[in-house]
Design an enzyme around this catalytic site. Structure first.
Site, mmCIF file in Angstrom:
data_model
loop_
_atom_site.group_PDB
_atom_site.id
_atom_site.type_symbol
_atom_site.label_atom_id
_atom_site.label_comp_id
_atom_site.label_asym_id
_atom_site.label_seq_id
_atom_site.Cartn_x
_atom_site.Cartn_y
_atom_site.Cartn_z
ATOM 1 N N ASP A 17 59.595 33.299 91.503
ATOM 2 C CA ASP A 17 59.377 33.872 90.182
ATOM 3 C C ASP A 17 57.977 33.412 89.778
ATOM 4 O O ASP A 17 57.449 32.443 90.336
ATOM 5 C CB ASP A 17 60.431 33.348 89.198
ATOM 6 N N ASP A 19 56.271 33.253 86.087
ATOM 7 C CA ASP A 19 56.162 32.463 84.854
ATOM 8 C C ASP A 19 57.281 31.425 84.804
ATOM 9 O O ASP A 19 58.455 31.767 84.854
ATOM 10 C CB ASP A 19 56.218 33.382 83.635
#
Length: 176
Positions: A17, A19
């Site tokens: 992922d 952020d």
């Protein structure tokens, strides 16, 4: 030989992922000067590369649907991140993002998408394009929706809560 050739050797992959995993989650990030890397993030990507794994980024970017920034801004940020990683000899094999959100204000992006996590669409698209050894692959995320997407795609998922991504990822690579 293309990425879909059946005789290409399969390799494991790490799906990151963005952020909250590679960079601090400040909410709707699209400007390079606001990106702050998570401690050990660049080194984690390099460790993934050095172990012969694919390194992928899968990130929801609802800020596009919300009219806060455009796809070109995400692409520029990802290009900048790639250049920063190259500075230490690291790379991401593919950046995938989902610009859609059902509550968006930009009409063309206001929709439910099979690519938006917790749906597995971004991961599945990468599995179609690259010769990935799913059994030895995993996702690193910071939200339950990331882990749901991993499960739905048949991957192991690991929840990262900090503080150092390299220290988190290295044991996972050695276990694989």
């Amino acid at each position: 030989m293309n990425a879909l050739s059946p005789d290409r050797a399969k390799r494991p992959a790490v799906f990151f992922d963005r952020d909250g995993v590679l960079n601090h989650d400040i909410g709707y990030l699209f400007e390079t000067h606001r990106l702050v890397w998570i401690d050990g993030a660049r080194e984690a990507v390099k460790a993934v590369n050095d172990m012969g794994y694919f390194a992928f980024v899968v990130t929801n970017q609802s800020g596009i649907a919300r009219g806060l920034y455009k796809e070109v801004h995400v692409e520029l940020l990802h290009n900048w991140m790639a250049a920063e990683l190259a500075g230490i000899g690291a790379h991401i094999d593919a950046f995938e993002y989902c610009p859609f959100h059902p509550d968006g204000i930009v009409e063309r992006y206001r929709q439910i998408s099979p690519r938006r996590k917790p749906a597995p669409g971004m991961i599945n698209d990468l599995l179609q394009r690259f010769p990935v050894d799913v059994e030895r692959s995993f996702l690193v995320g910071d939200q339950p929706t990331d882990l749901e997407a991993a499960r739905a795609a048949g991957l192991k998922g690991h929840l990262f809560a900090g503080p150092n991504l390299e220290r988190f990822v290295r044991p996972l690579l050695q276990a694989g």
